[in-house]
Design a protein around this motif. Structure first.
Motif, short mmCIF file in Angstrom:
data_model
loop_
_atom_site.label_atom_id
_atom_site.label_comp_id
_atom_site.label_asym_id
_atom_site.label_seq_id
_atom_site.Cartn_x
_atom_site.Cartn_y
_atom_site.Cartn_z
N HIS A 93 0.96 -1.30 0.53
CA HIS A 93 0.13 -0.03 0.30
C HIS A 93 1.08 1.18 -0.23
N GLY A 94 1.79 1.37 0.86
CA GLY A 94 2.69 2.26 0.71
C GLY A 94 3.42 2.67 -0.47
N GLN A 95 4.26 1.61 -0.67
CA GLN A 95 4.99 1.62 -2.34
C GLN A 95 3.78 2.38 -3.45
N LEU A 96 2.27 1.89 -3.34
CA LEU A 96 0.99 2.26 -4.02
C LEU A 96 1.11 3.33 -3.89
N SER A 97 1.25 3.91 -2.97
CA SER A 97 0.63 5.02 -2.62
C SER A 97 1.81 6.90 -2.87
N ARG A 98 3.19 6.17 -2.63
CA ARG A 98 4.26 6.73 -2.54
C ARG A 98 3.87 7.50 -4.54
N THR A 100 2.06 9.53 -5.18
CA THR A 100 0.65 10.41 -5.39
C THR A 100 -0.02 10.80 -4.79
N GLY A 101 0.62 11.84 -3.99
CA GLY A 101 0.16 12.73 -2.68
C GLY A 101 -0.34 11.80 -1.84
N ALA A 102 -0.61 12.35 -1.16
CA ALA A 102 -1.87 11.94 -0.09
C ALA A 102 -3.14 11.67 -0.41
N PRO A 103 -3.58 11.47 0.11
CA PRO A 103 -4.51 9.57 -0.10
C PRO A 103 -5.70 10.60 -0.27
N LYS A 105 -5.98 13.83 -2.22
CA LYS A 105 -5.77 14.45 -2.88
C LYS A 105 -4.52 14.64 -4.16
N ARG A 107 -1.85 15.29 -6.90
CA ARG A 107 -0.92 15.30 -7.08
C ARG A 107 -0.75 16.25 -8.05
#
Length: 109
Positions: A93-98, A100-103, A105, A107
């Protein structure tokens, strides 16, 4: 992923299904319905998870004639499997979120 299990999308779906209720016994059809994976994908994943020590499996003790169906093979996450699955899915999840900005929000460029 530790213990020789590669985290693919299909493996992540199986682990997420187990983590919905880590103490629950799950059987093949139940996991197929929960993940949307075909049996030819699901069962090899279950074997790999068993070999890695993340999942235990046992045959149901039932009289097929009384139950009106063959016995089921039940699968359950081990304590180590639960901990490792949670960790690996969090890392994913952290890798996929990296990047892309905060969930929630957009980019910025």
């Amino acid at each position: 992923m530790t213990q020789g299990v590669r985290l693919t999308t299909a493996v992540a779906k199986v682990l997420a299904a187990f983590l919905d209720d880590p103490a629950a016994d799950r059987y093949g059809l139940d996991l197929i319905q929960a993940t949307g994976l075909p049996s030819g994908t699901l069962y090899p994943i279950l074997v790999r998870l068993q070999r890695a020590g993340w999942v235990d499996a046992a045959w149901e003790r039932v009289d097929p004639s009384e139950a009106g169906r063959p016995p089921r093979r039940y699968y359950q996450l081990t304590a180590q499997g639960t901990a490792d699955a949670r960790h690996e899915l969090a890392v994913l999840h952290g890798q996929l979120s990296r990047g892309t900005g905060a969930p929630g929000k957009p980019r910025t460029a």
